[in-house]
Enzyme design. Structure first.
Site, PDB file in Angstrom:
ATOM      1  N   ALA A 184      18.192  -8.590  43.107  1.00  0.00           N
ATOM      2  CA  ALA A 184      18.434  -9.021  44.479  1.00  0.00           C
ATOM      3  C   ALA A 184      19.905  -9.304  44.663  1.00  0.00           C
ATOM      4  O   ALA A 184      20.605  -9.633  43.713  1.00  0.00           O
ATOM      5  CB  ALA A 184      17.613 -10.263  44.777  1.00  0.00           C
ATOM      6  N   GLY A 188      23.006 -12.332  35.953  1.00  0.00           N
ATOM      7  CA  GLY A 188      22.212 -11.107  35.999  1.00  0.00           C
ATOM      8  C   GLY A 188      22.903  -9.881  35.446  1.00  0.00           C
ATOM      9  O   GLY A 188      22.564  -8.763  35.823  1.00  0.00           O
ATOM     10  N   LYS A 189      23.869 -10.059  34.552  1.00  0.00           N
ATOM     11  CA  LYS A 189      24.585  -8.908  34.000  1.00  0.00           C
ATOM     12  C   LYS A 189      23.645  -8.041  33.163  1.00  0.00           C
ATOM     13  O   LYS A 189      23.556  -6.837  33.356  1.00  0.00           O
ATOM     14  CB  LYS A 189      25.772  -9.391  33.145  1.00  0.00           C
ATOM     15  CG  LYS A 189      26.780 -10.189  33.948  1.00  0.00           C
ATOM     16  CD  LYS A 189      27.961 -10.626  33.105  1.00  0.00           C
ATOM     17  CE  LYS A 189      27.596 -11.645  32.040  1.00  0.00           C
ATOM     18  NZ  LYS A 189      27.137 -12.921  32.590  1.00  0.00           N
ATOM     19  N   THR A 190      22.952  -8.678  32.226  1.00  0.00           N
ATOM     20  CA  THR A 190      22.011  -7.933  31.396  1.00  0.00           C
ATOM     21  C   THR A 190      20.942  -7.282  32.275  1.00  0.00           C
ATOM     22  O   THR A 190      20.572  -6.125  32.082  1.00  0.00           O
ATOM     23  CB  THR A 190      21.337  -8.885  30.401  1.00  0.00           C
ATOM     24  OG1 THR A 190      22.339  -9.698  29.798  1.00  0.00           O
ATOM     25  CG2 THR A 190      20.603  -8.119  29.329  1.00  0.00           C
ATOM     26  N   HIS A 191      20.480  -8.056  33.243  1.00  0.00           N
ATOM     27  CA  HIS A 191      19.442  -7.604  34.163  1.00  0.00           C
ATOM     28  C   HIS A 191      19.862  -6.317  34.878  1.00  0.00           C
ATOM     29  O   HIS A 191      19.117  -5.346  34.924  1.00  0.00           O
ATOM     30  CB  HIS A 191      19.217  -8.736  35.165  1.00  0.00           C
ATOM     31  CG  HIS A 191      17.996  -8.595  36.010  1.00  0.00           C
ATOM     32  ND1 HIS A 191      16.742  -8.473  35.472  1.00  0.00           N
ATOM     33  CD2 HIS A 191      17.841  -8.573  37.351  1.00  0.00           C
ATOM     34  CE1 HIS A 191      15.873  -8.382  36.457  1.00  0.00           C
ATOM     35  NE2 HIS A 191      16.507  -8.434  37.604  1.00  0.00           N
ATOM     36  N   HIS A 198      26.652 -47.573  45.998  1.00  0.00           N
ATOM     37  CA  HIS A 198      27.557 -46.492  45.606  1.00  0.00           C
ATOM     38  C   HIS A 198      27.143 -45.180  46.294  1.00  0.00           C
ATOM     39  O   HIS A 198      27.952 -44.516  46.925  1.00  0.00           O
ATOM     40  CB  HIS A 198      27.516 -46.356  44.075  1.00  0.00           C
ATOM     41  CG  HIS A 198      28.400 -45.293  43.503  1.00  0.00           C
ATOM     42  ND1 HIS A 198      29.540 -45.578  42.801  1.00  0.00           N
ATOM     43  CD2 HIS A 198      28.283 -43.938  43.509  1.00  0.00           C
ATOM     44  CE1 HIS A 198      30.106 -44.444  42.405  1.00  0.00           C
ATOM     45  NE2 HIS A 198      29.353 -43.426  42.819  1.00  0.00           N
ATOM     46  N   GLU A 199      25.869 -44.836  46.168  1.00  0.00           N
ATOM     47  CA  GLU A 199      25.404 -43.568  46.751  1.00  0.00           C
ATOM     48  C   GLU A 199      25.440 -43.614  48.278  1.00  0.00           C
ATOM     49  O   GLU A 199      25.726 -42.610  48.923  1.00  0.00           O
ATOM     50  CB  GLU A 199      23.997 -43.223  46.260  1.00  0.00           C
ATOM     51  CG  GLU A 199      23.876 -43.042  44.736  1.00  0.00           C
ATOM     52  CD  GLU A 199      24.853 -42.043  44.152  1.00  0.00           C
ATOM     53  OE1 GLU A 199      25.225 -41.081  44.850  1.00  0.00           O
ATOM     54  OE2 GLU A 199      25.269 -42.229  42.991  1.00  0.00           O
ATOM     55  N   HIS A 259      28.899 -42.604  49.289  1.00  0.00           N
ATOM     56  CA  HIS A 259      29.076 -41.146  49.292  1.00  0.00           C
ATOM     57  C   HIS A 259      28.434 -40.543  50.537  1.00  0.00           C
ATOM     58  O   HIS A 259      28.993 -39.669  51.186  1.00  0.00           O
ATOM     59  CB  HIS A 259      28.397 -40.514  48.070  1.00  0.00           C
ATOM     60  CG  HIS A 259      29.135 -40.698  46.768  1.00  0.00           C
ATOM     61  ND1 HIS A 259      30.464 -40.413  46.622  1.00  0.00           N
ATOM     62  CD2 HIS A 259      28.698 -41.104  45.550  1.00  0.00           C
ATOM     63  CE1 HIS A 259      30.831 -40.643  45.353  1.00  0.00           C
ATOM     64  NE2 HIS A 259      29.772 -41.074  44.685  1.00  0.00           N
ATOM     65  N   ASP A 266      33.338 -39.078  39.509  1.00  0.00           N
ATOM     66  CA  ASP A 266      33.911 -38.945  40.842  1.00  0.00           C
ATOM     67  C   ASP A 266      35.425 -38.836  40.750  1.00  0.00           C
ATOM     68  O   ASP A 266      36.048 -38.002  41.389  1.00  0.00           O
ATOM     69  CB  ASP A 266      33.566 -40.177  41.696  1.00  0.00           C
ATOM     70  CG  ASP A 266      32.062 -40.324  41.905  1.00  0.00           C
ATOM     71  OD1 ASP A 266      31.355 -39.322  41.719  1.00  0.00           O
ATOM     72  OD2 ASP A 266      31.621 -41.439  42.240  1.00  0.00           O
TER      73      ASP A 266
HETATM   74  P1  ADP Z   1      23.432 -12.709  32.221  1.00  0.00           P
HETATM   75  O1  ADP Z   1      23.227 -11.531  31.344  1.00  0.00           O
HETATM   76  O2  ADP Z   1      24.426 -12.478  33.319  1.00  0.00           O
HETATM   77  O3  ADP Z   1      23.723 -13.974  31.488  1.00  0.00           O
HETATM   78  P2  ADP Z   1      20.692 -12.258  32.782  1.00  0.00           P
HETATM   79  O4  ADP Z   1      20.790 -10.840  33.203  1.00  0.00           O
HETATM   80  O5  ADP Z   1      20.209 -12.507  31.411  1.00  0.00           O
HETATM   81  O6  ADP Z   1      22.072 -12.987  32.997  1.00  0.00           O
HETATM   82  O7  ADP Z   1      19.808 -13.044  33.844  1.00  0.00           O
HETATM   83  C1  ADP Z   1      18.844 -13.956  33.474  1.00  0.00           C
HETATM   84  C2  ADP Z   1      17.628 -13.792  34.341  1.00  0.00           C
HETATM   85  O8  ADP Z   1      17.910 -14.159  35.675  1.00  0.00           O
HETATM   86  C3  ADP Z   1      17.142 -12.384  34.379  1.00  0.00           C
HETATM   87  O9  ADP Z   1      16.143 -12.189  33.455  1.00  0.00           O
HETATM   88  C4  ADP Z   1      16.609 -12.204  35.780  1.00  0.00           C
HETATM   89  O10 ADP Z   1      15.218 -12.392  35.800  1.00  0.00           O
HETATM   90  C5  ADP Z   1      17.246 -13.312  36.577  1.00  0.00           C
HETATM   91  N1  ADP Z   1      18.216 -12.749  37.507  1.00  0.00           N
HETATM   92  C6  ADP Z   1      19.547 -12.871  37.431  1.00  0.00           C
HETATM   93  N2  ADP Z   1      20.145 -12.265  38.470  1.00  0.00           N
HETATM   94  C7  ADP Z   1      19.175 -11.732  39.216  1.00  0.00           C
HETATM   95  C8  ADP Z   1      19.166 -10.961  40.428  1.00  0.00           C
HETATM   96  N3  ADP Z   1      20.294 -10.628  41.057  1.00  0.00           N
HETATM   97  N4  ADP Z   1      17.967 -10.588  40.897  1.00  0.00           N
HETATM   98  C9  ADP Z   1      16.835 -10.906  40.265  1.00  0.00           C
HETATM   99  N5  ADP Z   1      16.775 -11.617  39.123  1.00  0.00           N
HETATM  100  C10 ADP Z   1      17.927 -12.039  38.603  1.00  0.00           C
HETATM  101 ZN    ZN Z   2      29.641 -41.439  42.602  1.00  0.00          ZN
HETATM  102 MG    MG Z   3      23.030 -11.648  29.318  1.00  0.00          MG
END
Ligand code: ADP
Ligand code: ZN
Ligand code: MG
Length: 629
Positions: A161, A203-206, A421-422, A425, A496
């Site tokens: 996504a 989501g790099k690996t993804h 405190h909160e 803020h 803070d």
């Molecule tokens: P990275 O490799 O960047 O550390 P991953 O690719 O391992 O991150 O992402 C971890 C999980 O997050 C994935 O398994 C996926 O299910 C979810 N995810 C991350 N980005 C997206 C995206 N753009 N759309 C759908 N799922 C995502």
């Molecule tokens: Zn505070």
């Molecule tokens: Mg990764």
């Protein structure tokens, strides 16, 4: 440095050798029949009684067989004399003699042999690196630890996504992998390496997997840290093996995760010394990438969240010359990611994923996936049929701050300080013109915070100066509120202050937002020649003036919010008192309290409250943070 341990192969080898030696030992010393040890007196009386049938003499050792078939052995005080031997023969015993051995077969021959063998093997293993890695290795120490998905992954771009730009850029790679000939025929040079850059969990690996899925090609993954071993040359051999595997599977994608583990800048600084292995590995990677001919349809994708530390040689044309940035998703991206991962999870009618996306700025894909999973767990634990909005809100807090510490023991005084405190803020963020609204305030302790105020943040691309000043003001408002009501201060504002100071300093040194310092970047850089120490590229005098300016800027903002809070004493007290009573206020409840309305005693409020034990005397003090920041 990661993984400073020899590969599992060497241990297997050692175990194998030791096992073999032991087995041989057992085989040579345990005969098929049992042998009774007789002492000299018993032996002599057995001989005289005429019970002995056979004897084998081996120096001091005598082995023999009795009339009833049992075997025995004896150690004689002296080797038997001629008289004794003649006596035995005369008695009708079958006597044989054998040359004397200094030890058993095992200790005299096999043990030294095994030791030599072990040494040779160890020597071979340790030096193979120096010889350049050798082939893929009999025992597989140098096999790349790559995981191969022989069939294309099932992930497709539909599962990713947001990240529209990234998908578009990677579309070209998909086209190429689908029909490489078309591109080869045109003599086009196809990008060899694509570097995916983005924060962890974005989501790099993804997306890399989705590229392979779209193109329907095998996906070969390895992690940068797989190549970093203690022994020089092992990493390089693994790289070679990885590329061999890829060539056999072409067209395909090689994906190297965390490439910064191998791809750091060579030379200069760092740990000194132990970088040989990494440099060899990196060199091998470069060699392999250059070594592909044009016809090979292998695309190398790599991921990192630290592109700045990569060796420039990696980024040269023909190597990772494409960079695709995968950013943390914006509010629309977050909503879409939530929708993707909400599939298959029963959601109650009151769930509004768009609202949830709005209150989770900074969450990456992995966080959002985690959030939905936590919510599902919460709902299941409460035996609900569907996941409610409340589950999702609680899950978001958990992902951000850790689970609520309902059983934590807090003094009444601590709760009061936290509430004021909160409330400080919250009023600041509500009334300062350029700050966000309030999303939620709570004094339920969570993680390291005793409470937090979560602003209703928007994703902002350009931070204006006014916005930044208000943000600093909001950060300081917690302490300002404490000071106004208690006439004393606590340690609770540590985070803070850190946040406010960091912003103030960057406004001056990086963003050119202070008239005295102009539009100059006052940087501290890592100096490669000085072992990676931070080096200031401006004068001592400037440094001193920056420090003073930071302090002035912060004091000014502190005065500003303190004045604001002083004027709103009644509202401050109302919010704090309601917080003490209910522990949590939503945005809407907060607004009603500001207007002086009474909140009806809803069931929900009672549910949120109560579980925290309150004891009357001061004991503990943590850090109520600004939260969500
Ligand atoms: P990275 O490799 O960047 O550390 P991953 O690719 O391992 O991150 O992402 C971890 C999980 O997050 C994935 O398994 C996926 O299910 C979810 N995810 C991350 N980005 C997206 C995206 N753009 N759309 C759908 N799922 C995502
Ligand atoms: Zn505070
Ligand atoms: Mg990764």
């Amino acid at each position: 440095m990661k993984r400073q341990r020899p590969g599992i192969g060497i241990w297997l080898l050692l175990i194998f050798v030791i096992g073999a030696v032991w087995a041989l030992n057992v085989a040579y010393t345990t005969p098929a029949e049992t042998i009774t040890q007789l002492n000299y007196s018993t032996f002599t009386s057995e001989v005289q009684a005429g019970h002995v049938r056979q004897l084998v003499v081996e120096g001091h050792h005598v082995y023999g067989r009795l009339e009833d078939g049992r075997r025995f052995s004896t150690y004689l005080p002296t080797p038997p004399s001629d008289t004794t031997l003649n006596d035995w023969v005369r008695r009708g015993i079958e006597v044989r003699a054998r040359p004397e051995q200094s030890g058993s077969l095992f200790t005299s021959i096999l043990l030294p042999l095994a030791a030599v063998l072990l040494l040779v093997l160890l020597f071979w293993y340790f030096t193979r690196g120096a010889r350049g890695g050798g082939d893929s290795g009999t025992f597989g120490f140098t096999k790349s630890r790559a995981r191969i998905l022989p069939e294309a992954p099932k992930t497709s771009f539909k599962d990713v996504a947001g990240a529209e730009e990234a998908k578009e850029e990677l579309g070209e790679i998909v086209e190429f992998l689908k029909s490489p000939e078309r591109f080869h025929r045109m003599g086009a040079r196809i990008p060899r390496g694509v570097l995916l850059v983005g924060p962890p969990g974005s989501g790099k690996t993804h997306i890399a997997r989705a590229v392979a899925g779209e193109a329907r090609v095998p996906f070969i993954t390895a992690s940068g840290s797989d190549f970093v071993e203690m022994f020089v040359g092992v990493g390089a051999a693994r790289v070679r093996d990885l590329f061999e595997t890829a060539k056999k599977n072409a067209p395909c994608i090689i994906f190297i995760d965390e490439i910064d583990a191998v791809g750091r800048k060579r030379g200069g600084g760092g740990m000194g010394g132990g970088n040989d292995e990494r440099e060899q590995t990196l060199n091998q990677l470069l060699v392999e990438m250059d070594g592909f001919d044009k016809e090979t349809s292998v695309i190398i994708m790599a991921a990192t969240n630290r592109p700045d530390v990569l060796d420039p040689a990696l980024l040269r044309p023909g190597r990772f010359d494409r960079q695709v940035s995968i950013d943390a998703p914006d509010v629309r991206g977050r909503e879409q990611i939530l929708r993707i991962h909400a599939k298959g999870k029963p959601l109650a009618e009151d769930v509004d994923l768009a609202l949830l996306a709005r209150r989770t700025p900074g969450f990456v894909g992995a966080d959002l996936e985690n959030l939905l999973n936590e919510a599902a767990l919460l709902a299941a634990r409460a035996r609900r049929r569907k996941i409610t909005m409340k589950d999702l809100e609680e899950a978001a807090d958990r992902v951000m701050m850790g689970p609520a510490k309902k059983s934590m023991v807090i003094t009444e005084e601590d709760r009061r300080i936290t509430a004021y405190h909160e409330a400080g803020h919250a009023l600041a963020t509500h009334y300062l013109e350029h700050a966000d609204g309030v999303h939620k305030i709570t004094i339920t302790p969570r993680g390291r915070a005793l409470g937090f105020m979560m602003p209703d943040r928007q994703d902002v691309l350009h931070w204006t100066k006014k916005r930044l000043l208000d943000k600093i003001g909001v950060a300081l408002a917690g302490r300002a509120a404490e000071e106004l009501i208690f006439d004393d201060v606590t340690t609770g504002a540590e985070n803070d202050f850190r946040q406010a100071t960091e912003l103030a300093r960057r406004m001056i040194t990086e963003w050119g937002m202070h008239p005295e310092f102009g539009q100059v970047a006052y940087q501290e850089r890592q100096d490669a020649y000085l072992g990676g120490y931070e080096v200031r590229h401006y004068s001592e005098d400037t440094a001193r003036r920056i420090d003073l300016a930071v302090k002035d800027l912060i004091s000014e903002q502190y005065e500003r919010v303190a004045a604001l809070l002083r004027d709103r004493r009644a509202e401050r007290e109302r919010v704090a008192e309601v917080l003490l009573e209910r522990e949590t206020l939503t945005a809407e409840q907060f607004l009603r309290v500001l207007q002086g309305e009474e909140l009806e005693d809803e069931e929900e409020a009672a549910d949120e409250r109560g579980a925290t034990q309150v004891i009357p005397k001061a004991k503990v003090r943590g850090e109520p943070g600004l939260g969500g920041a």
